[in-house]
Design a protein around this motif. Sequence first.
Motif, PDB file in Angstrom:
ATOM      1  N   ARG A   6     -12.332  -0.444  -3.816  1.00 30.07           N
ATOM      2  CA  ARG A   6     -11.834   0.214  -2.614  1.00 30.07           C
ATOM      3  C   ARG A   6     -10.380   0.578  -2.880  1.00 30.07           C
ATOM      4  N   ASN A   7     -10.062   1.861  -2.710  1.00 28.50           N
ATOM      5  CA  ASN A   7      -8.685   2.314  -2.850  1.00 28.50           C
ATOM      6  C   ASN A   7      -8.068   2.424  -1.460  1.00 28.50           C
ATOM      7  N   LEU A   8      -6.851   1.952  -1.344  1.00 23.73           N
ATOM      8  CA  LEU A   8      -6.196   1.843  -0.040  1.00 23.73           C
ATOM      9  C   LEU A   8      -5.037   2.828   0.082  1.00 23.73           C
ATOM     10  N   TYR A   9      -4.993   3.499   1.220  1.00 25.49           N
ATOM     11  CA  TYR A   9      -3.954   4.476   1.527  1.00 25.49           C
ATOM     12  C   TYR A   9      -3.494   4.254   2.956  1.00 25.49           C
TER      13      TYR A   9
ATOM     14  N   ILE B 283       0.855  -1.190   0.000  1.00 26.51           N
ATOM     15  CA  ILE B 283       0.000   0.000   0.000  1.00 26.51           C
ATOM     16  C   ILE B 283       0.893   1.242   0.000  1.00 26.51           C
ATOM     17  N   ALA B 284       1.982   1.202   0.752  1.00 21.39           N
ATOM     18  CA  ALA B 284       2.920   2.331   0.780  1.00 21.39           C
ATOM     19  C   ALA B 284       3.573   2.530  -0.580  1.00 21.39           C
ATOM     20  N   ARG B 285       3.914   1.443  -1.247  1.00 20.29           N
ATOM     21  CA  ARG B 285       4.579   1.525  -2.547  1.00 20.29           C
ATOM     22  C   ARG B 285       3.654   2.008  -3.655  1.00 20.29           C
ATOM     23  N   SER B 286       2.353   1.792  -3.464  1.00 19.27           N
ATOM     24  CA  SER B 286       1.392   2.159  -4.505  1.00 19.27           C
ATOM     25  C   SER B 286       0.130   2.742  -3.862  1.00 19.27           C
ATOM     26  N   PRO B 287       0.227   3.963  -3.343  1.00 17.19           N
ATOM     27  CA  PRO B 287      -0.934   4.566  -2.676  1.00 17.19           C
ATOM     28  C   PRO B 287      -2.152   4.605  -3.601  1.00 17.19           C
ATOM     29  N   GLY B 288      -3.292   4.235  -3.061  1.00 18.87           N
ATOM     30  CA  GLY B 288      -4.517   4.196  -3.838  1.00 18.87           C
ATOM     31  C   GLY B 288      -4.734   2.870  -4.547  1.00 18.87           C
ATOM     32  N   THR B 289      -3.840   1.920  -4.309  1.00 14.76           N
ATOM     33  CA  THR B 289      -3.996   0.613  -4.934  1.00 14.76           C
ATOM     34  C   THR B 289      -5.350   0.031  -4.552  1.00 14.76           C
ATOM     35  N   THR B 290      -5.873  -0.812  -5.404  1.00 10.41           N
ATOM     36  CA  THR B 290      -7.170  -1.431  -5.122  1.00 10.41           C
ATOM     37  C   THR B 290      -6.972  -2.733  -4.358  1.00 10.41           C
ATOM     38  N   VAL B 291      -8.036  -3.166  -3.733  1.00 11.39           N
ATOM     39  CA  VAL B 291      -8.013  -4.444  -3.025  1.00 11.39           C
ATOM     40  C   VAL B 291      -7.689  -5.559  -4.013  1.00 11.39           C
ATOM     41  N   ASN B 292      -8.280  -5.516  -5.210  1.00  7.09           N
ATOM     42  CA  ASN B 292      -8.017  -6.565  -6.208  1.00  7.09           C
ATOM     43  C   ASN B 292      -6.557  -6.587  -6.639  1.00  7.09           C
ATOM     44  N   ASN B 293      -5.951  -5.424  -6.794  1.00  8.34           N
ATOM     45  CA  ASN B 293      -4.542  -5.383  -7.152  1.00  8.34           C
ATOM     46  C   ASN B 293      -3.698  -5.970  -6.028  1.00  8.34           C
ATOM     47  N   LEU B 294      -4.009  -5.616  -4.809  1.00  9.68           N
ATOM     48  CA  LEU B 294      -3.281  -6.149  -3.661  1.00  9.68           C
ATOM     49  C   LEU B 294      -3.456  -7.668  -3.570  1.00  9.68           C
TER      50      LEU B 294
ATOM     51  N   VAL C 116     -13.830   4.660  -1.197  1.00  9.96           N
ATOM     52  CA  VAL C 116     -14.613   4.208  -2.348  1.00  9.96           C
ATOM     53  C   VAL C 116     -13.930   4.705  -3.618  1.00  9.96           C
ATOM     54  N   GLY C 117     -13.850   3.837  -4.624  1.00  7.03           N
ATOM     55  CA  GLY C 117     -13.208   4.203  -5.884  1.00  7.03           C
ATOM     56  C   GLY C 117     -13.928   5.348  -6.573  1.00  7.03           C
TER      57      GLY C 117
END
Length: 165
Positions: A103-106, A56-67, A95-96
């Motif tokens: 869901r975008n994660l920060y 999440i730190a490396r890619s702020p705003g990453t989605t749950v699916n990407n993670l 929320v995206g």
Amino acid sequence: MRDAQGGETLLFLTDEQLRQGIEAMFFAYRGFTSDPDRILATMAYGRAHHRAVHFIARSPGTTVNNLLSILGVTKQSLNRVLRTLVEDGLVDSQVGTSDKRERNLYLTDKGAALERKLSDAQRARMRAAFRSAGPEAVSGFRQVLEAMMDPDMRHRYHALREVAS
């Protein structure tokens, strides 16, 4: 050119040399994870929490699916980890903007502080290891690790490096 025992001139590795490499990776991984494990244990977190916070730190705003695809865990397992991180104020789930189902994660400030503490410990260990092994080892080590990655993971790894550049 160094001797064949060092591996620089080998075109063929014996099973014993490969076993030694495998064992070295196991022991190195234990060392690499030991410092963060001690920090995480004080918070009742584990390696799954660490990996989530890291990416999440490396890619702020990453989605749950990407993670999910990066970590290779089940949705249920990741949801447990994320729920804890959100409840503890380390991760913000938004929320995206283009897709309300996403869901975008920060990381929050508290989450960023934990990520720094964990990565500082690992960077110190890697810095000392690279310093001990010498400058040519840095490139060679990365080449070996990349060659061991599945093609999809290698692509994700390179994409992550491009974003950070």
